[in-house]
Design an enzyme around this catalytic site. Sequence first.
Site, PDB file in Angstrom:
ATOM      1  N   HIS A 182      -7.602  -5.866   0.852  1.00 39.47           N
ATOM      2  CA  HIS A 182      -6.383  -5.056   0.861  1.00 39.47           C
ATOM      3  C   HIS A 182      -5.486  -5.458   2.031  1.00 39.47           C
ATOM      4  O   HIS A 182      -5.704  -5.028   3.165  1.00 39.47           O
ATOM      5  CB  HIS A 182      -6.826  -3.593   0.994  1.00 39.47           C
ATOM      6  CG  HIS A 182      -5.715  -2.594   0.972  1.00 39.47           C
ATOM      7  ND1 HIS A 182      -4.961  -2.350  -0.142  1.00 39.47           N
ATOM      8  CD2 HIS A 182      -5.249  -1.758   1.939  1.00 39.47           C
ATOM      9  CE1 HIS A 182      -4.074  -1.402   0.126  1.00 39.47           C
ATOM     10  NE2 HIS A 182      -4.216  -1.034   1.377  1.00 39.47           N
TER      11      HIS A 182
ATOM     12  N   SER B 190       0.824  -1.204   0.000  1.00 35.53           N
ATOM     13  CA  SER B 190       0.000   0.000   0.000  1.00 35.53           C
ATOM     14  C   SER B 190       0.865   1.264   0.000  1.00 35.53           C
ATOM     15  O   SER B 190       1.703   1.415  -0.874  1.00 35.53           O
ATOM     16  CB  SER B 190      -0.945  -0.063   1.196  1.00 35.53           C
ATOM     17  OG  SER B 190      -2.107   0.646   0.902  1.00 35.53           O
TER      18      SER B 190
HETATM   19  C1  GCU Z   1      -5.398   4.712   2.057  1.00 34.82           C
HETATM   20  C2  GCU Z   1      -4.866   5.497   0.900  1.00 34.82           C
HETATM   21  C3  GCU Z   1      -4.087   4.623  -0.080  1.00 34.82           C
HETATM   22  C4  GCU Z   1      -3.055   3.806   0.663  1.00 34.82           C
HETATM   23  C5  GCU Z   1      -3.718   3.057   1.785  1.00 34.82           C
HETATM   24  C6  GCU Z   1      -2.752   2.265   2.667  1.00 34.82           C
HETATM   25  O1  GCU Z   1      -6.417   3.858   1.617  1.00 34.82           O
HETATM   26  O2  GCU Z   1      -5.950   6.134   0.265  1.00 34.82           O
HETATM   27  O3  GCU Z   1      -3.447   5.405  -1.048  1.00 34.82           O
HETATM   28  O4  GCU Z   1      -2.392   2.952  -0.211  1.00 34.82           O
HETATM   29  O5  GCU Z   1      -4.375   3.961   2.636  1.00 34.82           O
HETATM   30  O6  GCU Z   1      -1.599   2.651   2.813  1.00 34.82           O
HETATM   31  O7  GCU Z   1      -3.206   1.265   3.235  1.00 34.82           O
END
Ligand code: GCU
Length: 393
Positions: A374, A232
């Site tokens: 995710h 992420s």
């Molecule tokens: C949020 C953000 C993303 C990022 C994520 C994370 O959802 O909008 O851009 O990748 O956090 O780091 O889990």
Amino acid sequence: AVVERCKRRRPGPVYEEDQVPSYELPDPLRGSDGSVVDSPQAWRRRRQEILDLFRTHVYGHRPPGDDPRTRRRFDVVEEDPSAMDGAATLRRVVVRSERADNERPTRTHQFEVTVFLPNAAADPVPVFLLLNIAGPENTDPTRERTSSIWPAEEAVARGYGIAALQVRDLAPDDPARFREGIIQLVEGDLDERPPDAWKALAAWGWGASRAMDYFETDPRVDHTKVAVLGHSRGGKAALWAGAEDERFALVISNESGCGGAALSRRRFGETVAAINRRFPHWFCDNFRRYDDAEHALPVDQHMLIALIAPRAVYVASADEDLWADPRGEFLSLAHASSVYGLWGHSTIGPDDMPPLDTPLRVGPRGYHIRSGDHSLTEVDWNHYMDFADTLWR
Ligand code: GCU
């Protein structure tokens, strides 16, 4: 009711393929002077141009690691040759930097790199370095707590070294405090920062390079086989680290999404405007110019993948993680194919996205889309280690 009405005025994220706007991507192989790159030699110049565009417009400029005003030391503060019931050696390494500018008090910064190295290995080992965005308990050196985010025992059993740093030690993940780490060490308390100044993502990747500096000194690490990996926001930082520092032989992006592997121009899930609004401390200020104006960007994220060429890169998505735009992540990899082609590697086409849970491997490039949400899981890690096996064993 007022809140509801305000919310409704802003269009929600796009989660349907037929709502993706039509777009044209900049050609990684066409230089700003119109010249066309047709060889690895010619790519060097274009690569520098693209790198500078990303520095100026997206991630900001980070300082070099070898500034003469900064003294750096690696202190092994703990060494346990019989960690993991004798399977591994644990090293906790503190990277200390001391900055002495004229007329200003000396400033110091330190962060820790945790490393486990397999004792069974006779030769120096490849190492996976995680840029850990979650709490340090995920990378617990005592191994009292374990986590799928950093499967240290499994890596060691497969003959790999595994390392981690905590991104917050380099730059707190906080719009008000992100400078209270390595940025302050370098800049002091500058009030006015230029619009292309580095922020948190670049600072996290800078830390990866300092970990690499350490690996180069550790005889048990094969520093020609180091993978930098992040999930992420950590995946965004890992990709940028791999672009800035060509010593990383493999770069792994786990669900890095917007500002990572996903194409910005698709505006699918998270957009440039959305990410800049919620995370103003990640990208340089210039990136805000492209809020709702992605078409004007001189780059897109396929060019970030291209900056890793001809080194190995692995992009991974999860099918429920629409916010990160799985297809946009795959397409960046696909559209970097022309650059990999300079070294004779086959094309990954836009239609080559593999079925769920079926890794695709084409030369030094890998991709999978895992079923699920995710996160960084054991399944993802197993694919990464299988891919590294095919590269290095
Ligand atoms: C949020 C953000 C993303 C990022 C994520 C994370 O959802 O909008 O851009 O990748 O956090 O780091 O889990």
